[in-house]
Write a protein that holds these residues in place. Structure first.
Motif, PDB file in Angstrom:
ATOM      1  N   ALA A 153       0.834  -1.205   0.000  1.00 36.72           N
ATOM      2  CA  ALA A 153       0.000   0.000   0.000  1.00 36.72           C
ATOM      3  C   ALA A 153       0.870   1.257   0.000  1.00 36.72           C
ATOM      4  O   ALA A 153       0.621   2.201  -0.757  1.00 36.72           O
ATOM      5  N   GLN A 154       1.903   1.275   0.847  1.00 31.75           N
ATOM      6  CA  GLN A 154       2.799   2.434   0.885  1.00 31.75           C
ATOM      7  C   GLN A 154       3.512   2.593  -0.445  1.00 31.75           C
ATOM      8  O   GLN A 154       3.645   3.697  -0.970  1.00 31.75           O
ATOM      9  N   SER A 155       3.933   1.512  -1.028  1.00 30.78           N
ATOM     10  CA  SER A 155       4.649   1.538  -2.301  1.00 30.78           C
ATOM     11  C   SER A 155       3.786   2.084  -3.436  1.00 30.78           C
ATOM     12  O   SER A 155       4.257   2.872  -4.264  1.00 30.78           O
ATOM     13  N   ILE A 156       2.524   1.685  -3.470  1.00 32.01           N
ATOM     14  CA  ILE A 156       1.657   2.160  -4.557  1.00 32.01           C
ATOM     15  C   ILE A 156       1.425   3.664  -4.458  1.00 32.01           C
ATOM     16  O   ILE A 156       1.342   4.354  -5.466  1.00 32.01           O
ATOM     17  N   LEU A 157       1.345   4.187  -3.249  1.00 29.64           N
ATOM     18  CA  LEU A 157       1.181   5.635  -3.091  1.00 29.64           C
ATOM     19  C   LEU A 157       2.471   6.378  -3.448  1.00 29.64           C
ATOM     20  O   LEU A 157       2.432   7.418  -4.096  1.00 29.64           O
ATOM     21  N   GLU A 158       3.598   5.837  -3.024  1.00 28.57           N
ATOM     22  CA  GLU A 158       4.887   6.481  -3.296  1.00 28.57           C
ATOM     23  C   GLU A 158       5.210   6.517  -4.787  1.00 28.57           C
ATOM     24  O   GLU A 158       5.976   7.369  -5.236  1.00 28.57           O
ATOM     25  N   SER A 159       4.627   5.622  -5.563  1.00 25.14           N
ATOM     26  CA  SER A 159       4.882   5.619  -7.006  1.00 25.14           C
ATOM     27  C   SER A 159       3.766   6.279  -7.805  1.00 25.14           C
ATOM     28  O   SER A 159       3.755   6.211  -9.031  1.00 25.14           O
ATOM     29  N   SER A 160       2.856   6.942  -7.130  1.00 21.86           N
ATOM     30  CA  SER A 160       1.739   7.607  -7.804  1.00 21.86           C
ATOM     31  C   SER A 160       2.231   8.752  -8.692  1.00 21.86           C
ATOM     32  O   SER A 160       3.132   9.495  -8.315  1.00 21.86           O
ATOM     33  N   PRO A 161       1.625   8.915  -9.875  1.00 22.25           N
ATOM     34  CA  PRO A 161       1.982  10.055 -10.723  1.00 22.25           C
ATOM     35  C   PRO A 161       1.482  11.390 -10.152  1.00 22.25           C
ATOM     36  O   PRO A 161       1.919  12.451 -10.575  1.00 22.25           O
ATOM     37  N   ILE A 162       0.586  11.316  -9.171  1.00 25.42           N
ATOM     38  CA  ILE A 162       0.078  12.532  -8.519  1.00 25.42           C
ATOM     39  C   ILE A 162       0.969  12.814  -7.319  1.00 25.42           C
ATOM     40  O   ILE A 162       0.958  12.089  -6.319  1.00 25.42           O
ATOM     41  N   ARG A 163       1.752  13.858  -7.427  1.00 21.63           N
ATOM     42  CA  ARG A 163       2.812  14.180  -6.464  1.00 21.63           C
ATOM     43  C   ARG A 163       2.344  14.185  -5.004  1.00 21.63           C
ATOM     44  O   ARG A 163       2.987  13.618  -4.134  1.00 21.63           O
ATOM     45  N   ILE A 164       1.232  14.812  -4.733  1.00 21.54           N
ATOM     46  CA  ILE A 164       0.783  14.963  -3.342  1.00 21.54           C
ATOM     47  C   ILE A 164       0.441  13.619  -2.696  1.00 21.54           C
ATOM     48  O   ILE A 164       0.571  13.452  -1.483  1.00 21.54           O
ATOM     49  N   LEU A 165       0.040  12.639  -3.491  1.00 22.61           N
ATOM     50  CA  LEU A 165      -0.291  11.325  -2.944  1.00 22.61           C
ATOM     51  C   LEU A 165       0.949  10.577  -2.476  1.00 22.61           C
ATOM     52  O   LEU A 165       0.862   9.677  -1.648  1.00 22.61           O
ATOM     53  N   ARG A 166       2.111  10.959  -2.973  1.00 21.30           N
ATOM     54  CA  ARG A 166       3.354  10.302  -2.573  1.00 21.30           C
ATOM     55  C   ARG A 166       3.697  10.578  -1.113  1.00 21.30           C
ATOM     56  O   ARG A 166       4.486   9.859  -0.506  1.00 21.30           O
ATOM     57  N   ASP A 167       3.115  11.629  -0.552  1.00 17.22           N
ATOM     58  CA  ASP A 167       3.390  11.999   0.839  1.00 17.22           C
ATOM     59  C   ASP A 167       2.377  11.417   1.827  1.00 17.22           C
ATOM     60  O   ASP A 167       2.509  11.622   3.035  1.00 17.22           O
ATOM     61  N   VAL A 168       1.355  10.729   1.318  1.00 18.93           N
ATOM     62  CA  VAL A 168       0.377  10.108   2.208  1.00 18.93           C
ATOM     63  C   VAL A 168       1.034   8.911   2.884  1.00 18.93           C
ATOM     64  O   VAL A 168       1.731   8.129   2.254  1.00 18.93           O
ATOM     65  N   ARG A 169       0.817   8.801   4.177  1.00 17.90           N
ATOM     66  CA  ARG A 169       1.410   7.696   4.959  1.00 17.90           C
ATOM     67  C   ARG A 169       0.405   6.569   5.123  1.00 17.90           C
ATOM     68  O   ARG A 169      -0.789   6.805   5.258  1.00 17.90           O
ATOM     69  N   VAL A 170       0.927   5.369   5.178  1.00 13.44           N
ATOM     70  CA  VAL A 170       0.125   4.192   5.503  1.00 13.44           C
ATOM     71  C   VAL A 170       0.714   3.597   6.773  1.00 13.44           C
ATOM     72  O   VAL A 170       1.897   3.298   6.828  1.00 13.44           O
TER      73      VAL A 170
END
Length: 72
Positions: free
Chosen positions: A13-30
């Motif tokens: 789950a953390q990995s999928i957010l960190e690789s998101s093309p939407i920059r702000i989603l990369r900072d969301v924590r799981v």
């Protein structure tokens, strides 16, 4: 759900957010809370909050998901 399975889902789950093309989603924590995954952080819109949740749901469909992301 087995402990190792929740750990694996957490990492995926953390990995999928960190690789998101939407920059702000990369900072969301799981984080893990027992058998649940908790999303936290800040985004700019409710759309982004929902998008983060749905991205995580693709890898953690059988896990309880708590969306605690704040919208600025």
């Amino acid at each position: 759900m087995a402990e190792t399975m929740v750990t694996d889902l957490h990492q995926r789950a953390q990995s999928i957010l960190e690789s998101s093309p939407i920059r702000i989603l990369r900072d969301v924590r799981v984080d893990r809370d027992g058998q649940a995954l908790v999303l936290s952080g800040r985004v700019e819109s409710f759309y982004q909050k929902q998008l983060a949740q749905e991205l995580v749901r693709t890898v953690a469909a059988n896990c309880e998901l708590i969306n605690s992301i704040n919208v600025q």
